[in-house]
Design a protein around this motif. Structure first.
Motif, PDB file in Angstrom:
ATOM      1  N   ALA A 104      22.433 -35.702  -7.858  1.00  0.00           N
ATOM      2  CA  ALA A 104      21.377 -35.336  -8.806  1.00  0.00           C
ATOM      3  C   ALA A 104      21.538 -33.888  -9.263  1.00  0.00           C
ATOM      4  O   ALA A 104      21.296 -33.559 -10.422  1.00  0.00           O
ATOM      5  CB  ALA A 104      20.010 -35.544  -8.168  1.00  0.00           C
ATOM      6  N   HIS A 105      21.963 -33.006  -8.350  1.00  0.00           N
ATOM      7  CA  HIS A 105      22.200 -31.605  -8.717  1.00  0.00           C
ATOM      8  C   HIS A 105      23.276 -31.520  -9.806  1.00  0.00           C
ATOM      9  O   HIS A 105      23.123 -30.790 -10.792  1.00  0.00           O
ATOM     10  CB  HIS A 105      22.621 -30.805  -7.481  1.00  0.00           C
ATOM     11  CG  HIS A 105      23.118 -29.425  -7.796  1.00  0.00           C
ATOM     12  ND1 HIS A 105      22.286 -28.325  -7.836  1.00  0.00           N
ATOM     13  CD2 HIS A 105      24.349 -28.961  -8.134  1.00  0.00           C
ATOM     14  CE1 HIS A 105      22.983 -27.258  -8.170  1.00  0.00           C
ATOM     15  NE2 HIS A 105      24.241 -27.608  -8.351  1.00  0.00           N
ATOM     16  N   GLU A 106      24.364 -32.267  -9.623  1.00  0.00           N
ATOM     17  CA  GLU A 106      25.439 -32.254 -10.631  1.00  0.00           C
ATOM     18  C   GLU A 106      24.949 -32.846 -11.948  1.00  0.00           C
ATOM     19  O   GLU A 106      25.299 -32.342 -13.025  1.00  0.00           O
ATOM     20  CB  GLU A 106      26.673 -32.995 -10.114  1.00  0.00           C
ATOM     21  CG  GLU A 106      27.287 -32.410  -8.833  1.00  0.00           C
ATOM     22  CD  GLU A 106      27.575 -30.914  -8.923  1.00  0.00           C
ATOM     23  OE1 GLU A 106      27.778 -30.403 -10.036  1.00  0.00           O
ATOM     24  OE2 GLU A 106      27.570 -30.251  -7.876  1.00  0.00           O
ATOM     25  N   GLY A 108      22.043 -32.551 -12.908  1.00  0.00           N
ATOM     26  CA  GLY A 108      21.218 -31.454 -13.414  1.00  0.00           C
ATOM     27  C   GLY A 108      22.015 -30.523 -14.329  1.00  0.00           C
ATOM     28  O   GLY A 108      21.490 -30.026 -15.334  1.00  0.00           O
ATOM     29  N   HIS A 109      23.294 -30.299 -14.001  1.00  0.00           N
ATOM     30  CA  HIS A 109      24.150 -29.459 -14.859  1.00  0.00           C
ATOM     31  C   HIS A 109      24.395 -30.144 -16.207  1.00  0.00           C
ATOM     32  O   HIS A 109      24.434 -29.485 -17.242  1.00  0.00           O
ATOM     33  CB  HIS A 109      25.482 -29.174 -14.175  1.00  0.00           C
ATOM     34  CG  HIS A 109      25.385 -28.171 -13.064  1.00  0.00           C
ATOM     35  ND1 HIS A 109      24.805 -26.934 -13.228  1.00  0.00           N
ATOM     36  CD2 HIS A 109      25.789 -28.218 -11.768  1.00  0.00           C
ATOM     37  CE1 HIS A 109      24.851 -26.272 -12.075  1.00  0.00           C
ATOM     38  NE2 HIS A 109      25.440 -27.025 -11.173  1.00  0.00           N
ATOM     39  N   ALA A 110      24.583 -31.479 -16.172  1.00  0.00           N
ATOM     40  CA  ALA A 110      24.785 -32.224 -17.432  1.00  0.00           C
ATOM     41  C   ALA A 110      23.523 -32.147 -18.288  1.00  0.00           C
ATOM     42  O   ALA A 110      23.598 -32.008 -19.511  1.00  0.00           O
ATOM     43  CB  ALA A 110      25.145 -33.672 -17.121  1.00  0.00           C
ATOM     44  N   VAL A 173      21.713 -20.599 -12.981  1.00  0.00           N
ATOM     45  CA  VAL A 173      22.280 -21.901 -13.336  1.00  0.00           C
ATOM     46  C   VAL A 173      22.149 -22.868 -12.155  1.00  0.00           C
ATOM     47  O   VAL A 173      21.712 -24.009 -12.309  1.00  0.00           O
ATOM     48  CB  VAL A 173      23.762 -21.765 -13.762  1.00  0.00           C
ATOM     49  CG1 VAL A 173      24.387 -23.142 -13.989  1.00  0.00           C
ATOM     50  CG2 VAL A 173      23.882 -20.918 -15.020  1.00  0.00           C
ATOM     51  N   GLU A 174      22.520 -22.391 -10.970  1.00  0.00           N
ATOM     52  CA  GLU A 174      22.482 -23.260  -9.789  1.00  0.00           C
ATOM     53  C   GLU A 174      21.056 -23.594  -9.350  1.00  0.00           C
ATOM     54  O   GLU A 174      20.748 -24.739  -9.032  1.00  0.00           O
ATOM     55  CB  GLU A 174      23.261 -22.616  -8.633  1.00  0.00           C
ATOM     56  CG  GLU A 174      24.761 -22.485  -8.890  1.00  0.00           C
ATOM     57  CD  GLU A 174      25.421 -23.827  -9.171  1.00  0.00           C
ATOM     58  OE1 GLU A 174      24.896 -24.862  -8.745  1.00  0.00           O
ATOM     59  OE2 GLU A 174      26.467 -23.839  -9.844  1.00  0.00           O
ATOM     60  N   PHE A 175      20.189 -22.590  -9.331  1.00  0.00           N
ATOM     61  CA  PHE A 175      18.801 -22.837  -8.922  1.00  0.00           C
ATOM     62  C   PHE A 175      18.125 -23.804  -9.897  1.00  0.00           C
ATOM     63  O   PHE A 175      17.392 -24.708  -9.497  1.00  0.00           O
ATOM     64  CB  PHE A 175      18.010 -21.524  -8.835  1.00  0.00           C
ATOM     65  CG  PHE A 175      18.200 -20.808  -7.522  1.00  0.00           C
ATOM     66  CD1 PHE A 175      17.403 -21.118  -6.430  1.00  0.00           C
ATOM     67  CD2 PHE A 175      19.180 -19.837  -7.371  1.00  0.00           C
ATOM     68  CE1 PHE A 175      17.575 -20.474  -5.213  1.00  0.00           C
ATOM     69  CE2 PHE A 175      19.363 -19.186  -6.156  1.00  0.00           C
ATOM     70  CZ  PHE A 175      18.556 -19.502  -5.073  1.00  0.00           C
ATOM     71  N   THR A 209      24.475 -20.377  -0.355  1.00  0.00           N
ATOM     72  CA  THR A 209      25.883 -19.956  -0.385  1.00  0.00           C
ATOM     73  C   THR A 209      26.183 -19.182  -1.676  1.00  0.00           C
ATOM     74  O   THR A 209      26.980 -18.256  -1.661  1.00  0.00           O
ATOM     75  CB  THR A 209      26.866 -21.158  -0.284  1.00  0.00           C
ATOM     76  OG1 THR A 209      26.717 -21.993  -1.429  1.00  0.00           O
ATOM     77  CG2 THR A 209      26.622 -21.967   0.980  1.00  0.00           C
ATOM     78  N   TYR A 210      25.501 -19.564  -2.767  1.00  0.00           N
ATOM     79  CA  TYR A 210      25.695 -18.826  -4.029  1.00  0.00           C
ATOM     80  C   TYR A 210      25.066 -17.441  -3.944  1.00  0.00           C
ATOM     81  O   TYR A 210      25.599 -16.478  -4.487  1.00  0.00           O
ATOM     82  CB  TYR A 210      25.115 -19.612  -5.207  1.00  0.00           C
ATOM     83  CG  TYR A 210      25.882 -20.878  -5.496  1.00  0.00           C
ATOM     84  CD1 TYR A 210      27.180 -20.813  -5.998  1.00  0.00           C
ATOM     85  CD2 TYR A 210      25.331 -22.130  -5.255  1.00  0.00           C
ATOM     86  CE1 TYR A 210      27.903 -21.970  -6.262  1.00  0.00           C
ATOM     87  CE2 TYR A 210      26.044 -23.301  -5.513  1.00  0.00           C
ATOM     88  CZ  TYR A 210      27.323 -23.201  -6.016  1.00  0.00           C
ATOM     89  OH  TYR A 210      28.027 -24.348  -6.274  1.00  0.00           O
ATOM     90  N   VAL A 211      23.927 -17.348  -3.261  1.00  0.00           N
ATOM     91  CA  VAL A 211      23.287 -16.042  -3.071  1.00  0.00           C
ATOM     92  C   VAL A 211      24.218 -15.143  -2.251  1.00  0.00           C
ATOM     93  O   VAL A 211      24.410 -13.968  -2.576  1.00  0.00           O
ATOM     94  CB  VAL A 211      21.917 -16.188  -2.364  1.00  0.00           C
ATOM     95  CG1 VAL A 211      21.325 -14.829  -2.042  1.00  0.00           C
ATOM     96  CG2 VAL A 211      20.953 -16.996  -3.242  1.00  0.00           C
TER      97      VAL A 211
END
Ligand SMILES: [Zn+2]
Length: 236
Positions: A104-106, A108-110, A173-175, A209-211
């Protein structure tokens, strides 16, 4: 590798970098434990990651986005150029909270891509600059520090700033992708309210991990500024 040659065993480098390294280790631990726990926990809907992603894409009018299984563990990503969602095997076929959450996260990018979400467009624009700038930065920093040239070091710092900028733009972007993912999972009924906390556990650990990566890049930049004499220390 290049970096360790560059900074050698300068204890000041490690003094700068320690908070970032500690946070990165903590984030890795959180990701591993959350994934281990939530890849064993099934969902009420029983959908696989690929099925959940397909349903979310349909709900957002994104039927043209293909979903493909990908090689490697945690290699999940959305390719904005080819409009393809690539999901690692366990996420693609898995029927767990972790699989559905990551898929679902991926998705979310779409959805961001479709919505013209500005930080995503900015991030995609910075990607090629960051990869070229990153390699060039190391060359200039190495030459600058080795030859004790303030100007070469300054060019290196300027190039390295592109990496820091990429990391900073990557955060929203990630959040935002995770936020969209959780909201869509709930409205589509793929995830029920009581399961949302478990989905959040997986996605928040990944976000950490992005933070950590961003913090590390900022601390490295501060160290280079310090070496250049632009941050409290002496000029070399
Ligand atoms: Zn992402």
């Amino acid at each position: 590798m290049m970096l360790s040659f560059l900074i050698g065993w300068d204890p000041m480098y490690y003094a700068f970098i320690i908070p970032g390294a500690l946070l990165a280790m903590w984030a890795q631990f959180r990701v591993k434990s959350a994934y281990a726990q939530m890849s064993r926990k099934g969902t009420f809907s029983g959908l696989s990651g690929a099925e959940a992603a397909a349903q979310l894409l349909r709900a957002h009018g994104l039927e043209h986005v293909r979903i493909e299984p990908a090689q490697g563990i945690l290699s999940d990503h959305y390719d904005p150029r080819q409009k393809v969602l690539r999901l690692s095997r366990d996420v693609y076929a898995g029927r767990s909270i972790a699989s559905v959450g990551i898929a679902a996260h991926e998705a979310g990018h779409a959805i961001q891509d479709r919505a013209g979400y500005a930080p995503l467009a900015l991030r995609n624009g910075i990607v090629p600059l960051a990869s070229v700038g990153g390699s060039l930065a190391m060359v200039f920093l190495m030459l600058g520090l080795f030859l004790r040239s303030f100007n070469l070091t300054l060019v290196g710092i300027g190039l390295f700033s592109v990496i820091v900028l990429f990391q900073l733009v990557n955060l929203p972007v990630e959040f935002n992708a995770s936020k969209r993912a959780r909201a869509s999972l709930l409205t589509s009924g793929i995830i029920q309210q009581v399961e949302d906390r478990d989905v959040a556990k997986v996605l928040n650990a990944a976000a950490l991990t992005y933070v950590a990566a961003t913090l590390t890049a900022v601390l490295q930049l501060l160290y280079f500024l310090y070496r250049a004499g632009l941050l409290g220390g002496r000029r070399e």
